[in-house]
Scaffold this active site. Sequence first.
Site, PDB file in Angstrom:
ATOM      1  CE1 TYR A   6       3.127  -4.555   7.412  1.00 55.83           C
ATOM      2  CE2 TYR A   6       2.924  -2.169   7.559  1.00 55.83           C
ATOM      3  CZ  TYR A   6       2.928  -3.322   6.804  1.00 55.83           C
ATOM      4  OH  TYR A   6       2.742  -3.260   5.449  1.00 55.83           O
ATOM      5  CG  ASP A  27      -0.260  -0.156   2.509  1.00 58.66           C
ATOM      6  OD1 ASP A  27       0.981  -0.282   2.516  1.00 58.66           O
ATOM      7  OD2 ASP A  27      -0.941  -0.165   3.536  1.00 58.66           O
ATOM      8  N   PRO A  40       8.118  -6.015   4.735  1.00 57.41           N
ATOM      9  CG  PRO A  40       6.134  -7.203   5.034  1.00 57.41           C
ATOM     10  CD  PRO A  40       7.571  -7.187   5.437  1.00 57.41           C
ATOM     11  NE  ARG A  92      -4.715   0.975   3.949  1.00 56.93           N
ATOM     12  CZ  ARG A  92      -4.389  -0.004   3.122  1.00 56.93           C
ATOM     13  NH1 ARG A  92      -3.745  -1.044   3.572  1.00 56.93           N
ATOM     14  NH2 ARG A  92      -4.735   0.048   1.863  1.00 56.93           N
TER      15      ARG A  92
END
Lengths: 597, 597
Positions: B285, B42, B362, B277
Amino acid sequence: MMTISMRSKTLAKATSAYSAGLSYIDPKTVLTELQIFNGQADGLQCRTLEIFDSFDFAHRVWRESNHMLEIWFWNPDKDGILRRSDRIADTIPGISRFQQVVLHQGRIERFFLDSIKEHSDITVERGVLPTTFEFDEAKAADFEDYPITVTLRTLSEEEATPAQRQQHHRRADGTQSVINDGLFRSNLAADDTDDLIRVAKANNNASSVETVKAKFMVGCDGAHSWVRRQLGFKLEGDSTDYIWGVLDIVPITDFPDIRHRCAIHSANAGSVMVIPRENKLVRLYIQLQVTEHAQSGGKADRSWITPEVILQSAQRIMHPYKINYTYCDWWTAYQIGQRVGDHFSLRERVFLAGDAVHTHSPKAGQGMNVSMQDSIIIVAKEGDSVEQGDGTEVAANLQRRVVSKTHLATKIDIGKRMPSFKVLNQSDARPWHLQELLKSNGRWRIIVFPGQLTQPQNMQRIQKLGDQLGSQDSFIRQYTPSDQLIDSLIEVLTVHAGPRTGVELLDLPEAFHPFDEEMGWDYWKVFVDDQSYHEGYGQAYFNYGIDPIHGAAVIVRPDQYVSWVGEVDDYEDMARFFSGFMRVQDSSKPKSRVVKL
Amino acid sequence: MMTISMRSKTLAKATSAYSAGLSYIDPKTVLTELQIFNGQADGLQCRTLEIFDSFDFAHRVWRESNHMLEIWFWNPDKDGILRRSDRIADTIPGISRFQQVVLHQGRIERFFLDSIKEHSDITVERGVLPTTFEFDEAKAADFEDYPITVTLRTLSEEEATPAQRQQHHRRADGTQSVINDGLFRSNLAADDTDDLIRVAKANNNASSVETVKAKFMVGCDGAHSWVRRQLGFKLEGDSTDYIWGVLDIVPITDFPDIRHRCAIHSANAGSVMVIPRENKLVRLYIQLQVTEHAQSGGKADRSWITPEVILQSAQRIMHPYKINYTYCDWWTAYQIGQRVGDHFSLRERVFLAGDAVHTHSPKAGQGMNVSMQDSIIIVAKEGDSVEQGDGTEVAANLQRRVVSKTHLATKIDIGKRMPSFKVLNQSDARPWHLQELLKSNGRWRIIVFPGQLTQPQNMQRIQKLGDQLGSQDSFIRQYTPSDQLIDSLIEVLTVHAGPRTGVELLDLPEAFHPFDEEMGWDYWKVFVDDQSYHEGYGQAYFNYGIDPIHGAAVIVRPDQYVSWVGEVDDYEDMARFFSGFMRVQDSSKPKSRVVKL
């Protein structure tokens, strides 16, 4: 709500349709023939782009359009030779975050249609003509009643298609090309509305006839307005004897400023205005020195007007520079007529907008821009129209009841749109132009500028205001229907004077960042006037003329126009302002929610 | 050209497909299963947005995404209590006109698909699996030959749909909700490629089997890459024992920096990274301190991992702040593995890209960003691939043959992307970021910085260069196929040092603004480093480290990377540079044309 429009003026209708949806006026039917032709209006002023942005599609126009930055003036010198005489910025620097741009009207109609489709269930019908109009005076006083009756007839495809669209044209090299002829709907052409209606009535192919009863109606059906004729209203003003030709061409020229907007005045051959457009096109408005062709009655004989005649005029005016073209996208000719209607509405039930009620010289760019704003200043209603009247009435109420303290925000003018400067979101430091927060979603806004919150008295004042706004009997709760969210009618936005890192969102009262059980705190209502990382420093307090030690509060209408300026803690004045036109709802508590920008 | 990809890594494929089209490599088939799930990659870094802008869709990402401006670091104080310790800008100010943003990978795939559809006739196929691969070494030497043979099998709808998409989840209040479970394709899950192939082979419903012969192939089929296995290549590196959980939630929290990117390190409960987001979501995370659950072989038992377990870890780490949620959009868990392939290509015919050849943590945002750039550095070929090899070879040629004069542009680095500053179009004064002029349409560019043209020697030098570039035997004419436009292979752009109003476009040689009989002069190739009306002053010469008295010239690859810096009139060096990899075409004169920006 019904909107009547004609094929020659399509944009204002779409705008009206859109406004209608947003202002919660029950939309019945929108009539229009939205075939997208070439030519027509193309210049978009910065305020029009601000309005488009409030509808969320300014970015599409901004990307596709040609941007006009500078205007050059060409005049004859003492020997009669054309020279540059001056240049100015096309849009005054600092007046808006947008500048004047040029884009084919068809694309703008497309953006409106896309937006209408995305945000409403309004249907835009094409090829539908009104044939009869009745107004029942007895029903006009009760705003819940339906005084308007209009019969509509759907045209067949053949009827709805203009007779003349294209014309063969001889190129400079002798070959033929086909170009679009705009003359058939210029103001040099006769009004064919009655012919259309008669043919439609006589035609057995007409697919349907329907009768619509409406509370309100907007006639934005152009200079020949059928609606205006039904009302018996008149356009007043005059038209000049000058005939102007228009060419949309890809120019082949040694004129050095062909990609600037130019006003070219020759010694004795007339004037040209140059409007550079998208897709390499340039529009030329060219004065035709041929008024002897005009009929004595005022309207000109148009048979002698061809692209070649118009081009030859341009060549004479722009001499010693050469100009020619191979590709012509569209052309037309018109006589300037500047007129305004003697009335704008019938009992505030039937409204006229756009060319139906004012016509302009095309070169001033007032036609499309003003017409669209006609249709939006309608959207400025909120809640129940019975109690409110239109925006004008709200303003009148305001003046009667509440006096603004304009010295608190010396650069914010009551009755003008809220100026826009960059502020940062308190919660994530993202810069936003303040106007980006004022979307056209029907909400009134109270924008609180509490000043520096490191000043204890400022924190005390905003605490007090927050307690009042958040209380169970606050005016926001009184006016908001119980099934709607707390920010759905009046949204409270805050812009404090910084520093950003000296303030915690959760230290402010909940009224400024409502909590929702499912969505948590609202992080999108508190902003700060501070330096950004990548986009400079908006200096909003300085630019609004607000003292960061003292602060101010501003009430902004749903269309971004400023209604009131006062003290941060003028809760009573705010309440009095809204009491002038809002209706108290039942006492249930509205739901809070997070609004994502 | 064929691209093989697997369902778990879809984005890189689309990029490759797109690149393939732009690099004029005959595209045969693009295989992918582009179902748009929640979750996945993302974060988009500024260079990725620059690349998107060269494909003309960065604005869509910019509008929809959440922008991350600031990173906050939280660490335990001396008493073990979580405190803010520092903050930095998320994107270094000045490094790019874009900043890091976050948007669901599915939307980015949508933008790629829309762009592929608009700009090419490439078909993106879904649910197609490769089942056999053959490579004929004897054919690899001749780039006109087809050494690759792959058999493809189209899966049935049922086969192509992942077995597990959703999971019922108990909310905090005891009610049930359905959320998307990302575990089935996390790296904690087993590789099921072989199972899929076996099932597809056995399944009578398989709709079709086809054999494809290709010159080139790209395998961007994820960490479990089937293509890599066919080639016998290996990923080298290691994985940690740490297991991380991921939650995409609308947080209900009193943690004050939840809308900032945060690195939270607790005294002894592990770490959390906060990634705010779009759509009010936040991705967390979360380090799970449960490595005792891991199997001895390295891959963890995943049965104990649930959203509740992950949330509880977050709550321990973020104590004393509270965090909870009602709405969870997606969740997963993974073990960090950082590995890189031992080979990247087979005979420069079969390439690996993305996770197929490198895997990352990530949280560094390297997966999607680097993978997309893998697929573009392929687009850096031009003309005929036989003569060119890939971008690496071009660079090697460059070093052998032409030495850059880097002192002429001290802030432009050879081998890095051309930095971007605002310049004005000479003809209409519109500001553009220089990179906006460098679209990914396969062209090399010579950007001439002739300095101040009021200096006679600078005007002389650019006149000389223009005469050489425009001559009948110039290298541009030699390399451009006769049926293509003069700017289709190598485009010449000019940025002079101003002042804008001191220079006339038509005083510059035609090579800098080509004339076309139908389209007139090209007004979109000459720019100036000068003050704009509304968007400041880019100070391009200063920022590129170019002396406005002396000037410089720069050769930029089709992917915006700088190949060469030299003198304005280094025509021979420019010619020598291109001679290293371009092929002389027949001697017909290419057509000129206007390119609209």
